[in-house]
Motif scaffolding. Structure first.
Motif, short mmCIF file in Angstrom:
data_model
loop_
_atom_site.label_atom_id
_atom_site.label_comp_id
_atom_site.label_asym_id
_atom_site.label_seq_id
_atom_site.Cartn_x
_atom_site.Cartn_y
_atom_site.Cartn_z
N ASP A 196 65.19 0.61 -53.51
CA ASP A 196 63.75 0.43 -53.32
C ASP A 196 63.04 0.36 -54.66
N GLN B 295 53.72 -0.48 -47.92
CA GLN B 295 54.15 -1.38 -46.84
C GLN B 295 55.61 -1.15 -46.46
N LEU B 296 56.43 -0.86 -47.45
CA LEU B 296 57.85 -0.61 -47.20
C LEU B 296 58.03 0.62 -46.33
N ARG C 219 58.94 1.02 -41.92
CA ARG C 219 60.03 1.89 -41.47
C ARG C 219 59.52 2.92 -40.46
N HIS D 272 54.13 -9.81 -49.89
CA HIS D 272 54.99 -8.63 -49.95
C HIS D 272 55.59 -8.31 -48.58
N ILE E 223 59.57 -7.91 -47.65
CA ILE E 223 60.12 -6.71 -47.01
C ILE E 223 60.81 -7.06 -45.70
N GLY F 148 64.77 -6.46 -45.42
CA GLY F 148 65.16 -5.40 -44.49
C GLY F 148 65.80 -5.90 -43.21
#
Length: 438
Positions: A36, A55-56, A60, A105, A109, A113
């Protein structure tokens, strides 16, 4: 398509923050590992690095991207800023001011992901919901929660709350219609004719026969028990109590849902719903229901009008005789006390010497007793105790059982009728059998 099964709180709280995450949730979803950090460090400026990290973690945790990534709890921003060594977490306010940065972004992601858009799995989820609705009979809220749980087992981005709610409502309705069709197709023409008459309102009546048969008898009384047994017999005469349908492809839980609709729901006057409701309410659902009602009512009658009343009358009888027993017992106690004192050995208090009893003959003993209690009064007390108290070897519940036998006439007439309208399937070998309406 109606989606009113979700409350306003549920709709607002779907896939969104319900207050700050706990410490455990922060460490599980917002901890940044080396991979990350490598991606985040490639971004220029602190607010972009922090916004990307937000945002990451959010995707999740919530399984979706927020319309405005800056609108997250301060605890999330502070936790991520501390990991990234950003001294001023408030720089997150600058994130996304340049149009397209946050959206770019989010795409990075999603791709890195392996996140899948909901549209790609929607057809598969629809089939999953329909199968679950058909086999379990769960309500829309339970199906909605199950669908959310199923989505969270996959790397799928959550849809909007109303989109998922409409999907659940649509597939549940389709499953319900499939269940109605399955049950209706099991009927023959004669059964359909009989059941069709149930939803018609007879001349001079206010409600249909179906509505009348669905109303249970709940008052514990003899006349109401008569009505309950008449209701069982009337339903049995419809030909709907022969047990289950052989080869019925409808699942057991699904049939339970149909029975609830048939017994409790309102009958639609359209031809399709009439046929469906007739089958479920009249053919499958009604027989077991009134039989259970009749047995429950009989159980209530026995408990309240037979057992409880017998116990109450027995207790009242005991209370009525208690004063006489107490007086007679006191009289006998005085006589026995004199008898014991007159026949026991005497002890000289000065020397401690044990002397023979003071009274040597029976006449002397009786004279001492009659000086305290006249013999006629003693005889009357003995007769009262003998009459009012049970023998030493008798059962303590003997009086209660005597009262019970006297009140048994209240329920005796219902027992033959019960066996006439219900086929219990008893066997001489004592093997258990499932009863059903005849």
């Amino acid at each position: 398509m109606p989606v009113e099964f979700l409350s306003d709180e549920q709709a607002v709280g779907f896939a969104s923050f319900q207050g700050p995450p706990t410490r455990v949730q922060l460490e599980k979803y917002f901890f940044l590992d080396d991979a990350d950090r490598e991606v985040i460090d490639s971004k220029r400026r602190d607010h972009n690095r922090l916004g990307f990290a937000v945002q990451l973690g959010v995707v999740r945790f919530l399984r979706r991207f927020l319309p405005d990534p800056r609108q997250v709890p301060a605890e999330v921003v502070d936790y991520l800023a501390q990991q990234l060594g950003i001294a001023n977490p408030s720089c997150i306010k600058l994130y996304g001011q340049r149009d397209g940065t946050a959206r770019t972004h989010a795409g990075e992601i999603e791709q890195a992901g392996g996140w899948t858009d909901f549209a790609e799995v929607e057809p598969e989820l629809a089939r999953w919901i329909a199968a679950r609705a058909f086999t379990t009979g769960e309500g829309p809220k339970a199906l909605f929660d199950a669908a959310v749980a199923e989505l969270r087992t996959r790397p799928v981005l959550m849809p909007g709350v109303h989109r998922l709610a409409r999907l659940v409502a649509r597939e549940r309705e389709k499953a319900t219609n499939r269940l109605w069709d399955t049950l209706h197709d099991l009927l023959n023409d004669e059964q359909r004719r009989v059941l069709a008459e149930l939803v018609d309102v007879p001349a001079g009546a206010r409600i249909s026969t179906l509505e009348r048969l669905r109303r249970p008898v709940v008052k514990a009384s003899g006349p109401q028990m008569d009505k309950a047994l008449e209701r069982v017999g009337e339903i049995a005469a419809l030909g709907g109590g022969a047990g289950g349908c052989v080869g019925d492809p409808a699942p057991a839980d699904g049939r339970a849902v149909a029975l609830r609709h048939g017994r409790q729901g309102h009958v639609d006057r359209s031809a399709r719903c009439r046929a469906q409701a007739r089958h479920v309410a009249g053919h499958r659902g009604t027989p077991d229901h009134p039989v259970g009602d009749a047995l429950d009512l009989l159980d209530l009658l026995i408990a309240t009008r037979l057992l409880a009343r017998a116990e109450q009358e027995s207790s009242k009888e005991k209370l009525r005789t208690l004063p006489r027993v107490e007086r007679a017992s006191a009289t006998l106690a005085e006589a026995v006390r004199v008898l014991i004192e007159a026949t026991d050995d005497q002890i000289d208090t000065a020397t401690g010497e044990v002397l023979a009893p003071g009274l040597a003959s029976v006449d002397e003993v009786w004279a001492a007793i009659e000086a305290v209690v006249p013999r006629q009064q003693l005889t009357a007390a003995l007769e009262a105790i003998t009459k009012l108290t049970p023998p030493a070897d008798s059962d303590a519940d003997e009086a209660w059982r005597a009262m019970l036998v006297g009140r048994f006439a209240m329920v005796r007439p219902f027992l033959p009728r019960l066996c006439e309208v219900i086929q219990f399937g008893a066997t001489t070998e004592g093997r258990p059998r499932r009863w059903n309406a005849t």
